[in-house]
Design an enzyme around this catalytic site. Structure first.
Site, PDB file in Angstrom:
ATOM      1  N   CYS A 155       7.963 -18.068   1.846  1.00  0.00           N
ATOM      2  CA  CYS A 155       7.557 -17.604   0.519  1.00  0.00           C
ATOM      3  C   CYS A 155       8.631 -16.660  -0.028  1.00  0.00           C
ATOM      4  O   CYS A 155       8.677 -15.487   0.336  1.00  0.00           O
ATOM      5  CB  CYS A 155       6.207 -16.898   0.569  1.00  0.00           C
ATOM      6  N   CYS A 158       7.294 -13.526  -1.795  1.00  0.00           N
ATOM      7  CA  CYS A 158       6.727 -12.568  -0.840  1.00  0.00           C
ATOM      8  C   CYS A 158       7.828 -11.860  -0.045  1.00  0.00           C
ATOM      9  O   CYS A 158       7.770 -10.639   0.154  1.00  0.00           O
ATOM     10  CB  CYS A 158       5.771 -13.272   0.115  1.00  0.00           C
TER      11      CYS A 158
END
Length: 194
Positions: A155, A158
């Site tokens: 991700c 993230c």
């Protein structure tokens, strides 16, 4: 006994596994007398220590990574190792919770990032994240585990958010790098031992 069988047995012994244990992957490496077995052994060993993380932190990152990867053998190993390094049951539970929470967060925020639609950023996530508010391992270390799991799960949004947060907290780049290195090596070992 061949050298590759000796190395395989050393790996298994270090993990607390019976010498008869074999996965198909491990058998292929052993039968092919692969030099990679020595790399695997050294890489696994290097997950246990760091110049920038305590041994307990290494163990908890290893545990969270193994749980994230659904790897029973490495989860058992890193649970034992974390306990030997002084981790409490609350800390091992938090490493477990971190892996589970980040699995949902990484999917959700990756979706938002991939679509790049403003509308999805305006809709509340409705993902409960109380574990992040007052982590028993401390805010900085929980962010570090979160970054490591986000790196495993790919991700980008993230990873960038957790890395930015850590830098703002004063975490060194070496500490961040080692956390991700450990997560990557646990993931790699899990392709052979599971």
């Amino acid at each position: 006994m061949s050298e590759t069988t000796e190395i395989t047995n050393e790996i298994l012994e270090a993990l607390g596994i019976d010498n008869d244990y074999r996965t198909e992957s491990l058998e292929l490496l052993e039968k092919g007398e692969s030099r990679y077995l020595r790399d695997l052994k050294l890489n696994l060993t290097s997950t246990l220590t760091s110049e920038h993380l305590s041994t307990k932190e290494c163990a908890l990152i290893g545990l969270s990574s193994a749980i994230n990867n659904n790897n029973k053998v490495l989860t058992q190993f890193f649970t034992r190792y974390a306990e030997e390094q002084g981790a409490t049951t609350a800390e091992t539970a938090e490493a477990t919770g971190c892996a589970s929470l980040l699995a949902s967060n990484n999917i959700f925020y990756r979706f938002r990032h991939f679509t790049q639609k403003e509308k999805y950023s305006q809709i509340p996530a409705r993902i409960r994240m109380q574990i992040m508010m007052k982590p028993v391992t401390g805010k900085e270390f929980f962010e570090l585990m979160s970054l490591a799991i986000s790196a495993i799960n790919g991700c980008e949004m993230c990873v960038n958010a957790h890395e930015d947060s850590l830098i703002k907290m004063g975490t060194t780049e070496e500490r961040i790098f080692d956390a991700v290195r450990i997560a990557s090596l646990v993931t790699s070992a899990g392709k052979i031992i599971f």
